[in-house]
Scaffold this active site. Sequence first.
Site, short mmCIF file in Angstrom:
data_model
loop_
_atom_site.label_atom_id
_atom_site.label_comp_id
_atom_site.label_asym_id
_atom_site.label_seq_id
_atom_site.Cartn_x
_atom_site.Cartn_y
_atom_site.Cartn_z
N HIS A 1 0.84 -1.22 0.00
CA HIS A 1 0.00 0.00 0.00
C HIS A 1 0.87 1.26 0.00
O HIS A 1 0.72 2.10 0.91
CB HIS A 1 -0.91 0.15 1.22
N ASP B 1 -5.29 -8.90 1.37
CA ASP B 1 -5.14 -8.14 2.62
C ASP B 1 -6.21 -8.45 3.67
O ASP B 1 -6.10 -9.42 4.41
CB ASP B 1 -5.09 -6.65 2.26
C1 NGQ Z 1 -2.99 -4.42 9.59
N1 NGQ Z 1 -4.02 -3.41 7.67
O1 NGQ Z 1 -1.92 -4.55 10.14
O2 NGQ Z 1 -3.86 -5.31 9.61
C2 NGQ Z 1 -3.25 -3.14 8.85
C3 NGQ Z 1 -3.99 -2.15 9.69
C4 NGQ Z 1 -2.24 -0.73 10.76
C5 NGQ Z 1 -3.91 -2.63 6.57
N2 NGQ Z 1 -3.01 -1.72 6.57
C6 NGQ Z 1 -3.32 -1.77 10.94
N3 NGQ Z 1 -4.69 -2.77 5.57
O3 NGQ Z 1 -1.76 -0.49 9.67
O4 NGQ Z 1 -1.88 -0.16 11.78
ZN ZN Z 2 -1.82 -5.34 5.54
#
Ligand code: NGQ
Ligand code: ZN
Length: 455
Positions: free
Chosen positions: A272, A323
């Site tokens: 991302h 994801d």
């Molecule tokens: C995660 N997910 O680690 O699951 C992350 C969100 C974060 C995405 N970035 C949590 N889609 O980045 O702190």
């Molecule tokens: Zn992720």
Amino acid sequence: MKLFAESALLPEGWRRDVRFEIAADGSLAEVEASADAGGATRLAGPVLPGMPNLHSHAFQRAMAGLAERPGPRDDSFWTWREVMYGFLGRLDPAQIEAIAAQLYVEMLEAGYTAVGEFHYLHHDPQGRPYDDLAETSRRVLAAAGRTGIGITQLPVLYRHGDFGGAAAGPAQRRFLNNPERLLRLVESLASDRRDDPQVRIGVAPHSLRAVTEADLIALLEGLAGIDGTAPVHLHIAEQQKEVQDCIAWSGQRPVEWLLSRFEVDPRWCLVHATHVTEEETRRLAETRAVAGLCPTTEANLGDGIFPARAFLEAGGRLGIGSDSHISVSPVEELRWLEYAQRLTARARNLLTREGESLGGFLYRWALAGGAQALGRPIGRLAPGCRADLLVLDPEVPALLGRQEDGLLDALVFAGNVNPVRDVMVGGRWRVEQGRHRDRDAVFESYRKTLKSLAA
Ligand code: NGQ
Ligand code: ZN
């Protein structure tokens, strides 16, 4: 085992009358075009390499759809994250395994034959390590083994709550390790799985919010002593707030910060990299690292749109991931990669060159980027690579009469009814006539898990 396909997508292009010979270790021994079928088993339709899914947080499959109602404040990535933290706070190792197995069955049926598991749910709900530090990692590997999907597991280094080494919050305690302990976990998994051609172990510093520069240095140095070519994945520049906070802390944007301090090379995958300037886009492309894009999750979370066109024009490499698993479909990821560009540019056919098939281009690009990011010999139907292949159903209305790259255009832009018929991974059939062999048994444990979570 010998297989015969009337039409198959090989690295050199579409070929007719292709004979595959599969070795006992699950790799392709020979691939010959314009061949005789001889005694080979005839496949039911056109053959594609299986698609790598380079970014997964398996447990999130079980909360898909649970954060789609507005709350009292404006909803955002950050409010979604609170829901997600609330959900993961209760999961036990057996539940983590059951959810991952269900997800992997769905991935295989959709045409993903390998996954990059960005795994950070390491400890118990109080943040205490399990007796085996790698307990949950092994559960996820067990789910992959049982369902047959190839896996690159990326144990996550998560140490801090925000930029500059801020303390982690209570909801994050299940994730926390220091580099030394995380490396012990990585070493133990890597030595166990050294001879398993279906498994690779890498690492994932979670994000620049979760590790300091010193942590990242220690992690990479330690990794060099375990596996000097192992994949390194991290989340970067997904949200505008994240970019602003990074600038406030360091004076630099996340991608800028990383590229000016670390030798980012082709074994890296930046997940991302949504918010990048023109210069960051060009510099990132020049590293030949993979940009890991997850268009359906990025849309669901309101992240923004990665400048895929400029990145590809600069020679960048990309792959796709599901994801959060709000959608488990390579078709949807590839389509939304292009559609987001169309909606912003108000134009069509943006991610490829004049005359080239967009479906064909996107599918090939994601195969190559996904294989690179996962660090396994996949994504190509060629000798020495894993025998990971999909047989499409030629009788699905959307594909009827379409051939070669025309078939891929129909698949990517109109393949809503899943046309994946049979799926082989590492030389073994896992999906036949659209159904995973263990679909029912895996679903039963998933049903029990959801029931106990609802209680
Ligand atoms: C995660 N997910 O680690 O699951 C992350 C969100 C974060 C995405 N970035 C949590 N889609 O980045 O702190
Ligand atoms: Zn992720």
